[in-house]
Motif scaffolding. Structure first.
Motif, short mmCIF file in Angstrom:
data_model
loop_
_atom_site.label_atom_id
_atom_site.label_comp_id
_atom_site.label_asym_id
_atom_site.label_seq_id
_atom_site.Cartn_x
_atom_site.Cartn_y
_atom_site.Cartn_z
N GLN A 135 0.83 -1.20 0.00
CA GLN A 135 0.00 0.00 0.00
C GLN A 135 0.87 1.25 0.00
O GLN A 135 0.55 2.26 -0.67
CB GLN A 135 -0.92 -0.01 1.22
N ALA A 136 1.96 1.22 0.71
CA ALA A 136 2.86 2.38 0.75
C ALA A 136 3.50 2.61 -0.61
O ALA A 136 3.66 3.77 -1.06
CB ALA A 136 3.92 2.17 1.82
N GLN A 137 3.88 1.52 -1.27
CA GLN A 137 4.47 1.67 -2.59
C GLN A 137 3.46 2.25 -3.59
O GLN A 137 3.79 3.09 -4.44
CB GLN A 137 4.98 0.32 -3.09
N SER A 138 2.19 1.81 -3.46
CA SER A 138 1.15 2.35 -4.32
C SER A 138 0.96 3.84 -4.07
O SER A 138 0.78 4.64 -5.00
CB SER A 138 -0.16 1.61 -4.10
N ALA A 139 0.98 4.24 -2.83
CA ALA A 139 0.83 5.66 -2.50
C ALA A 139 2.00 6.47 -3.03
O ALA A 139 1.82 7.63 -3.50
CB ALA A 139 0.72 5.83 -0.99
N ALA A 200 3.24 6.06 8.69
CA ALA A 200 3.03 6.15 10.15
C ALA A 200 2.30 4.90 10.66
O ALA A 200 2.63 4.36 11.73
CB ALA A 200 2.24 7.41 10.48
N ARG A 201 1.31 4.46 9.91
CA ARG A 201 0.61 3.24 10.30
C ARG A 201 1.55 2.04 10.31
O ARG A 201 1.51 1.20 11.22
CB ARG A 201 -0.55 2.97 9.34
N ASN A 202 2.39 1.97 9.31
CA ASN A 202 3.33 0.86 9.25
C ASN A 202 4.32 0.91 10.41
O ASN A 202 4.75 -0.12 10.93
CB ASN A 202 4.07 0.88 7.91
N ALA A 203 4.71 2.15 10.76
CA ALA A 203 5.65 2.28 11.87
C ALA A 203 5.04 1.78 13.18
O ALA A 203 5.73 1.24 14.05
CB ALA A 203 6.10 3.73 12.00
N ARG A 204 3.73 1.95 13.32
CA ARG A 204 3.07 1.49 14.54
C ARG A 204 2.94 -0.02 14.60
O ARG A 204 2.58 -0.57 15.65
CB ARG A 204 1.69 2.15 14.67
#
Length: 394
Positions: A135-139, A200-204
């Motif tokens: 999802q982060a790569q898509s963003a 940030a979500r991934n970091a959590r």
């Protein structure tokens, strides 16, 4: 002649007979008169003594000779270093529960163990983020698309501005191209914000220590699925600091203040640890009429949260009687002593015990120190019984 001579010889030998007027011998012997007189005198003396004794008043102390002798002491009052003994449990002074703050997932690894020391921000557990990574790569790609649109809109606007001076492009066309450029730039910012949110979500997904301390509990294992709102996965004692939650009665609680020192001894350990009262409970439990004094302690391996301990709290000086253990008795309801009153009768007196000192047990309530207290054999006495007190030096 012979008859008279025989009679005279008998008289000379015995000197115990007499002749009457007719010349016959008397039956009363002279040596028996003193015996009869003496017997009469003794009989008269005995009768007189009997009447004297029977008419004399009763001796008030006659029964005292039959009363048991008991040892008593007047303990007085002694100045004692104020000490309060309390029991309670050990706990972390500042316990930090650490759980899932994000959406959760499957736990990949747990790099710390129970009992480990951790630093602030150190990773305690890692949750699988394979989906979130995509999802982060898509963003990130969406940012590039938005940026390309913004660049194109800016180029169109620049060309229109060059042609507007020659009259080939109207003012309205310039405004439209400007709005298109602004919208494209805004879409870039939106895409960038979306990426940062995902990051940030991934970091959590990494569960980290909020502060340095000692890991008290680890409640998660690799492969376990966790989610937000579940029970804490870790419990950390901030800075490793410990405390004892000492339970005290209302009277003891009123005698102590924050800042006083205390010696804490965990159950099963002969080592004592010096701590300091940092908080006295402002309330009393309505059920057991007790409150809590919190004693701060530095970290030590023997201080295990949840364990039981005894605290000796220094609290100034007190003045109270001291009695040996032999003088103190107790039953299911109370502790008590026997005191001997002015009439030498035994009375039961309830007391409240204080600290145990090398000289005896402190009597916190119940005695003034001037009473005559039975030292020994109190268990063989009954209330109201008359005794013969024997005072011993205290």
């Amino acid at each position: 002649m012979n008859y008279e001579a025989g009679i005279k010889s008998e008289i000379d030998d015995t000197s115990t007979v007499e002749f009457d007027e007719g010349g016959s011998v008397s039956r009363l012997a002279r040596n028996k008169k003193p015996l009869i007189i003496g017997a009469i005198i003794l009989l008269a003396a005995a009768i007189g003594a009997y009447f004297m004794l029977s008419s004399a008043p009763a001796d008030p102390n006659a029964g005292q000779a039959q009363a048991p002798a008991v040892s008593v002491v007047a303990p007085g009052r002694t100045t004692i270093a104020g000490e309060i003994t309390a029991t309670g449990t050990l706990a972390a002074r500042r316990e930090m529960p650490v759980g899932v703050v994000g959406e959760g997932g499957r736990v990949v690894s747990v790099p710390v163990e129970q009992g480990s020391w951790v630093q602030a921000g150190q990773v305690l557990a890692v949750i699988d983020r394979s989906v979130q990574t995509q999802q982060a790569q898509s963003a990130a790609a969406q940012i590039q698309v938005a940026q390309a649109d913004a660049n194109l809109a800016q180029a169109n606007l620049d060309r229109a501005l060059q042609l507007v001076e020659r009259g080939f492009v109207s003012k309205a066309d310039v405004d439209r191209l400007t709005a298109t450029r602004d919208a494209a730039v805004a879409r870039v910012r939106v895409a960038q914000a979306s990426l940062r949110e995902l990051q940030a979500r991934n970091a959590r997904l990494n569960i980290v220590a909020p502060a340095a301390g000692l890991v008290l509990e680890r409640n998660v294992e690799p492969g376990q699925t966790v989610s937000g709102g579940s029970q804490p996965l870790f419990r950390i004692a901030k800075g490793g600091e410990m405390e004892m939650l000492a339970r005290l009665g209302e009277i003891e609680l009123s005698r102590i203040t924050a800042g006083e020192s205390a010696e804490v001894t965990p159950v099963g350990s002969e080592r004592s640890f010096t701590g300091q009262i940092w908080q006295v409970a402002p309330t009393i439990n309505a059920q057991d009429r007790q409150g809590t004094a919190r004693i701060a302690l530095p970290y030590a391996p023997e201080l295990r949260p949840g364990g039981f301990a005894t605290a000796l709290i220094k609290s100034g000086t007190i003045v109270a009687p001291i009695l040996p253990e032999s003088a103190i008795m107790s039953d299911d309801s109370e502790s008590y002593v026997y005191i001997v009153g002015d009439d030498n009768k035994v009375a039961r007196r309830p007391i409240k015990l204080g600290n145990v000192t090398p000289n005896g047990i402190v009597i916190r309530e119940g005695l003034t120190g001037q009473e005559r207290v039975v030292l020994r054999a109190g268990g063989f006495l009954n209330e109201g019984e008359t005794v013969k007190p024997v005072v011993e030096k205290n």
